[in-house]
Design a protein around this motif. Structure first.
Motif, PDB file in Angstrom:
ATOM      1  N   UNK A   1       3.736  -9.479  -8.687  1.00  0.00           N
ATOM      2  CA  UNK A   1       5.056  -8.846  -8.694  1.00  0.00           C
ATOM      3  C   UNK A   1       4.930  -7.342  -8.504  1.00  0.00           C
ATOM      4  N   UNK A   2       5.952  -6.749  -7.912  1.00  0.00           N
ATOM      5  CA  UNK A   2       6.001  -5.304  -7.687  1.00  0.00           C
ATOM      6  C   UNK A   2       7.166  -4.718  -8.497  1.00  0.00           C
ATOM      7  N   UNK A   3       6.971  -4.679  -9.811  1.00  0.00           N
ATOM      8  CA  UNK A   3       7.987  -4.113 -10.688  1.00  0.00           C
ATOM      9  C   UNK A   3       9.311  -4.855 -10.595  1.00  0.00           C
ATOM     10  N   UNK A   4      10.394  -4.077 -10.483  1.00  0.00           N
ATOM     11  CA  UNK A   4      11.742  -4.664 -10.439  1.00  0.00           C
ATOM     12  C   UNK A   4      12.009  -5.400  -9.131  1.00  0.00           C
ATOM     13  N   UNK A   5      11.170  -5.170  -8.112  1.00  0.00           N
ATOM     14  CA  UNK A   5      11.365  -5.840  -6.815  1.00  0.00           C
ATOM     15  C   UNK A   5      10.835  -7.266  -6.836  1.00  0.00           C
ATOM     16  N   UNK A   6      10.122  -7.598  -7.911  1.00  0.00           N
ATOM     17  CA  UNK A   6       9.609  -8.952  -8.017  1.00  0.00           C
ATOM     18  C   UNK A   6       8.563  -9.240  -6.951  1.00  0.00           C
ATOM     19  N   UNK A   7       8.683 -10.443  -6.342  1.00  0.00           N
ATOM     20  CA  UNK A   7       7.683 -10.891  -5.368  1.00  0.00           C
ATOM     21  C   UNK A   7       8.135 -10.691  -3.921  1.00  0.00           C
ATOM     22  N   UNK A   8       9.215  -9.922  -3.719  1.00  0.00           N
ATOM     23  CA  UNK A   8       9.785  -9.778  -2.378  1.00  0.00           C
ATOM     24  C   UNK A   8       8.849  -9.043  -1.412  1.00  0.00           C
ATOM     25  N   UNK A   9       7.989  -8.145  -1.930  1.00  0.00           N
ATOM     26  CA  UNK A   9       7.126  -7.344  -1.052  1.00  0.00           C
ATOM     27  C   UNK A   9       5.878  -8.087  -0.602  1.00  0.00           C
ATOM     28  N   UNK A  10       5.704  -9.318  -1.071  1.00  0.00           N
ATOM     29  CA  UNK A  10       4.555 -10.140  -0.657  1.00  0.00           C
ATOM     30  C   UNK A  10       3.231  -9.386  -0.850  1.00  0.00           C
ATOM     31  N   UNK A  11       3.015  -8.936  -2.075  1.00  0.00           N
ATOM     32  CA  UNK A  11       1.755  -8.263  -2.414  1.00  0.00           C
ATOM     33  C   UNK A  11       0.810  -9.311  -2.986  1.00  0.00           C
ATOM     34  N   UNK A  12      -0.350  -9.429  -2.362  1.00  0.00           N
ATOM     35  CA  UNK A  12      -1.320 -10.432  -2.791  1.00  0.00           C
ATOM     36  C   UNK A  12      -2.564  -9.762  -3.378  1.00  0.00           C
ATOM     37  N   UNK A  13      -3.077 -10.409  -4.401  1.00  0.00           N
ATOM     38  CA  UNK A  13      -4.356  -9.979  -4.978  1.00  0.00           C
ATOM     39  C   UNK A  13      -5.437 -10.947  -4.523  1.00  0.00           C
ATOM     40  N   UNK A  14      -6.402 -10.429  -3.793  1.00  0.00           N
ATOM     41  CA  UNK A  14      -7.507 -11.242  -3.286  1.00  0.00           C
ATOM     42  C   UNK A  14      -8.696 -11.112  -4.232  1.00  0.00           C
ATOM     43  N   UNK A  15      -9.353 -12.217  -4.515  1.00  0.00           N
ATOM     44  CA  UNK A  15     -10.506 -12.154  -5.420  1.00  0.00           C
ATOM     45  C   UNK A  15     -11.579 -13.146  -5.001  1.00  0.00           C
ATOM     46  N   UNK A  16     -12.795 -12.831  -5.416  1.00  0.00           N
ATOM     47  CA  UNK A  16     -13.918 -13.749  -5.238  1.00  0.00           C
ATOM     48  C   UNK A  16     -14.841 -13.551  -6.430  1.00  0.00           C
ATOM     49  N   UNK A  17     -15.199 -14.650  -7.083  1.00  0.00           N
ATOM     50  CA  UNK A  17     -16.110 -14.612  -8.223  1.00  0.00           C
ATOM     51  C   UNK A  17     -17.240 -15.590  -7.960  1.00  0.00           C
TER      52      UNK A  17
END
Length: 700
Positions: free
Chosen positions: A518-534
């Motif tokens: 989520x991007x604060x009050x904008x929620x998930x509208x900005x399509x911000x993804x967290x990429x990870x590898x473990x």
């Protein structure tokens, strides 16, 4: 009548005397206040004293192989005492003789004023008889060394008047490298990183200096009343500079390519839990990247890397094996009013093994497992997460670690969709370091190690406190479960979402993750993804665990864990494998003896006791009564100092106690100047002693 006149005469005489005495008092008050006022005020000022703090030299932070990661460098404020004995003697002969040459040398050294300007400045200070005249601030050590050799200043403090006030400045020689982890020692703000965590060791004990106020409200030091500070201790970390450079470079390259917001990369030694490298890079407002926050300690929704905890729970409760079938429903499954989506649709066979669903990172598959086996008793699933320590901070020796959140049915925000969403890494908050701790336990055959950053605390090259690896849990699960999840993690690379990352030279195991944040009050509208590898490498004999988490910019073209975080992991693993990095032994008592250590001449027996107590290496033993000591080829060596009878003893280099003992036993009267160890003596050593001779020794 005569008696009356006699009495009146005496009364008048007394009155006249008292009047004259009163006038005399008033005159004296006027004289003292107006004529001698400045003199007596300066005398009153001189009686005011106060103690000021003397900062101790802050300890140095070293990498495991002994390179300086953070250290203090000295710099100086240079002042002049124009009322020093040497400058006032013979009507200022020393000052007038050296004025032109000193002005020229200062102009050439600092290159900020002309010779004429420096000459005028010095003349003004001398004319005012200022005892604390400021010549130059923030002079670096190399210039200070040159200053001490200049005309007039080379004569010393009493004759040349130069006063040097020492300060220190904290620097990180490697700049960006592990900057946030090492931290900053700030004067007027709270420190961060190891500088803050180990501040009690690094800062030492503050000393005191007695200062006397002189005319004009200026304070000058009072000789002989200093309480010397105790220098801070040194920190030897677990960080390897070469590995840190590899990790930092790999993360930075991807951050720049993908214009990411921030990211972290953790490299952890499997067997011990040592953090060998820790990079934290954030995007600044000016468009540049820097280590601005410790993102490895911040909690957030981990996404698909959390699926490891889900399969451990299911397998450990014996509800299924990795070969049990689960239906992925084409990558879309409705739970109440919400829908679980896989990152990609799955055409073809929908019934696959749990192992293959894990390899494909199916959210639907993991959600179905959680609902199928734990819907009636969700807290049993939560209990597994708590057993894996996911509800606790790791306890790493860095302040500011975020508090994880693992919900239960008692939580205020629990709903009928909490369980399936937790199964694939949502509605839980953990840090990347916790993820690293879990994956490292799998790599370490089930043994969970506490991550740590410091090997030892050292004082003058000797270890005063050693930190050993700490086992948090002997086994996170049964051997059967462990072997299955190890195969599943290896399968992600050979047959799953990280298939494109594998290579032919060595194998590794791990899990990709892609989480919508989520991007604060904008929620998930900005399509911000967290990429990870473990994951960990090599898969058949794990040496290092590596976790990469990168938060992408809004609407990034590349955002999957396999295409953003995975390549960072692969670059780190490739470079370490190519360099054939061998585990280096921790630096214990291997720091070299400082050849600049102040050593006084003295009794040989006392020196032998010092060497034995401090375990210092000696170049030669000493049985002599009086010796001089120095550091030669990393060993303390001695040379006999002869003291013939009937001759003046040579006390140069000795402390005051030893010097007085020898000189007074030789029948000499001793006059002492200064403090410290003997710098010069008025009668050279070996000179024949006459009757009632006096010797002057100058200490510095």
């Amino acid at each position: 009548m005569d008696v009356k006149k006699d009495i009146l005469w005496r009364v008048y005489l007394c009155l006249i005397g008292m009047a004259l005495f009163g006038v005399a008092i008033l005159a004296k008050v006027f004289y003292i206040q107006n004529i001698q006022g400045s003199y007596w005020r300066s005398m009153a000022d001189s009686l005011h004293t106060r103690y000021v703090a003397l900062d101790a030299d802050r300890g140095t932070i070293y990498s495991e192989e002994g390179r300086m990661l953070s250290t203090s460098i000295p710099y100086f404020d240079i002042r002049i005492d124009f009322a020093a004995d040497g400058l006032t003697d013979k009507k200022g002969l020393v000052f007038r003789t050296n004025l032109d040459s000193l002005s020229l040398c200062l102009s050439q050294l600092f290159n900020d004023r002309s010779q004429a300007e420096y000459k005028k400045l010095l003349q003004e200070g001398y004319k005012s008889k200022d005892r604390y005249f400021l010549l130059k601030r923030d002079v670096p050590f190399d210039q200070y060394q040159t200053l001490r050799t200049l005309p007039m200043f080379r004569l010393g403090k009493n004759k040349g008047g130069m006063i040097a006030e020492t300060k220190s400045k904290r620097i990180n020689p490697f700049k960006l490298l592990a900057n946030r982890t090492i931290g900053l020692a700030r004067e007027n703000a709270q420190s961060v990183g190891l500088e803050r965590t180990y501040d009690d060791y690094l800062r030492g004990v503050t000393g005191k200096r007695l200062m006397r106020r002189i005319a004009g409200g200026t304070y000058v030091p009072v000789e002989g009343y200093d309480i010397e500070p105790e220098n801070g201790r040194d920190i030897v970390t677990t960080i390897d500079v070469n590995m840190q450079d590899i990790v930092e470079t790999a993360l930075m390259n991807m951050m720049v390519q993908n214009e990411a917001d921030h990211g972290t990369c953790i490299l952890m030694e499997v067997k011990t839990g040592k953090i060998k490298a820790l990079a934290n890079i954030g995007h600044l407002q000016d468009g540049s990247y820097w280590e601005n926050m410790n993102y490895a300690l911040q909690v957030g929704e981990p996404g698909s890397t959390f699926k490891l905890a889900t399969v451990i729970s299911v397998l450990e409760d014996k509800y299924a094996t990795m070969n049990t079938m689960v239906n992925m429903d084409g990558g879309k499954w409705k739970v109440g009013r919400r829908t679980v989506y896989d990152s990609e649709p799955h055409p073809g066979p929908q019934n696959v093994t749990i192992k293959h669903a894990f390899e494909l990172s199916s959210n639907v598959g993991m959600a179905k497992l959680a609902v199928q086996y734990y819907s009636k008793q969700p807290n049993n699933f939560v209990a597994h997460l708590r057993k894996l320590k996911l509800d606790q901070i790791t306890g790493i020796d860095l302040l500011g670690e975020g508090r994880p959140v693992i919900k239960s049915t008692n939580s205020r925000t629990w709903s009928n969709t909490s369980l399936p969403w937790m199964a694939f890494g949502y509605e839980v908050l953990i840090s990347p370091l916790q993820t690293a701790m879990l994956y490292n336990a799998v790599a370490n055959n089930g043994k969970m190690m506490k991550p740590y950053l410091v090997n030892s605390i050292m004082e003058y090259g000797q270890v005063v406190k050693q930190f050993e690896p700490t086992i948090v849990m002997d086994s996170i699960c049964s051997n059967s479960t462990l072997r299955q999840v190890q195969q599943m993690l290896a399968g992600v690379v050979t047959n799953g979402t990280a298939k494109k990352l594998q290579n032919q030279y060595y194998s590794f195991a791990g899990k990709t993750g892609t989480a919508l944040v989520a991007n604060g009050s904008r929620g998930y509208a900005d399509k911000i993804y967290q990429a990870s590898f473990a994951g960990y490498f090599p898969a058949n004999d794990p040496q290092y665990t590596c976790v990469v988490v990168i938060k992408n910019k809004p609407h990034a073209l590349r955002f999957y864990g396999a295409s953003v975080a995975g390549p960072v992991f692969r670059e780190v693993a490739d470079r370490l494998f190519a360099l054939a990095v061998e585990k280096q032994a921790p630096m214990q008592a291997t720091l070299k003896i400082d050849s600049t250590l102040a050593m006084k001449n003295g009794k040989g027996a006392e020196w032998n006791e010092i060497l034995q107590t401090l375990h210092l290496p000696a170049g030669n033993a000493t049985a002599s009564s009086w010796v001089s000591a120095k550091v030669d080829n990393q060993k303390v060596t001695f040379q006999q100092v002869s003291q013939p009878k009937g001759a003046v003893p040579d006390v140069t280099g000795m402390g005051l106690k030893d010097a007085l003992y020898l000189l007074e036993n030789a029948g000499l009267r001793v006059v002492i100047k200064g403090a410290g160890k003997v710098k010069t003596q008025s009668l050279p050593g070996g000179t024949k002693i006459g009757n009632e001779q006096t010797i002057v020794i100058e200490l510095s």
